[in-house]
Design a protein around this motif. Structure first.
Motif, PDB file in Angstrom:
ATOM      1  N   ILE A  17       0.844  -1.192   0.000  1.00 10.66           N
ATOM      2  CA  ILE A  17       0.000   0.000   0.000  1.00 10.66           C
ATOM      3  C   ILE A  17       0.881   1.245   0.000  1.00 10.66           C
ATOM      4  CG2 ILE A  17      -1.890  -1.168   1.194  1.00 10.66           C
ATOM      5  CD1 ILE A  17      -0.987   0.225   3.777  1.00 10.66           C
ATOM      6  N   THR A  21      -2.200   5.702   2.088  1.00 13.73           N
ATOM      7  CA  THR A  21      -3.205   4.699   2.456  1.00 13.73           C
ATOM      8  C   THR A  21      -2.949   4.179   3.861  1.00 13.73           C
ATOM      9  OG1 THR A  21      -3.517   4.056   0.157  1.00 13.73           O
ATOM     10  CG2 THR A  21      -4.214   2.469   1.821  1.00 13.73           C
ATOM     11  N   HIS A  25      -5.638   4.664   6.913  1.00 10.61           N
ATOM     12  CA  HIS A  25      -6.171   3.528   7.675  1.00 10.61           C
ATOM     13  C   HIS A  25      -5.839   3.678   9.163  1.00 10.61           C
ATOM     14  CE1 HIS A  25      -7.710   0.516   4.737  1.00 10.61           C
ATOM     15  NE2 HIS A  25      -7.120   1.358   3.915  1.00 10.61           N
TER      16      HIS A  25
END
Length: 95
Positions: A17, A21, A25
């Motif tokens: 990722i 990202t 998250h």
């Protein structure tokens, strides 16, 4: 640390990722989940302490950065000795 790890994985040609990202998250899921778990644990400890007789027996501690580093932050913690659980933990910026 996450940015360095992701950069190293990409250097090795591994799919992973992006850093944005990962941080999204972390901000939306990981941190709120940990905060909620800590608040639930604290609520349970407070209920347990309210049912105990004899008041509280508290111990406190403060820790700062390792020797040789700039001590910008200190961590203060309080523990109830009879149940051996952390009641509170605070991160304080030294100024």
């Amino acid at each position: 640390m996450a940015t360095q790890t992701i950069g190293m994985l990409k250097l090795f040609g591994l799919q992973c990722i992006s850093a944005s990202t990962f941080f999204r998250h972390q901000r939306l899921y990981t941190i709120p989940t940990m905060v909620q778990a800590w608040q639930n644990e604290q609520a349970g400890i407070i209920r347990e302490l309210k049912e105990m007789w004899g008041g509280l027996i508290l111990s406190g501690d403060c820790r700062s950065d390792s020797p040789g580093h700039c001590a910008n932050y200190g961590t203060y913690s309080f523990i109830e000795d009879r149940i051996n659980k952390v009641l509170d933990l605070q991160l304080v910026q030294v100024s």
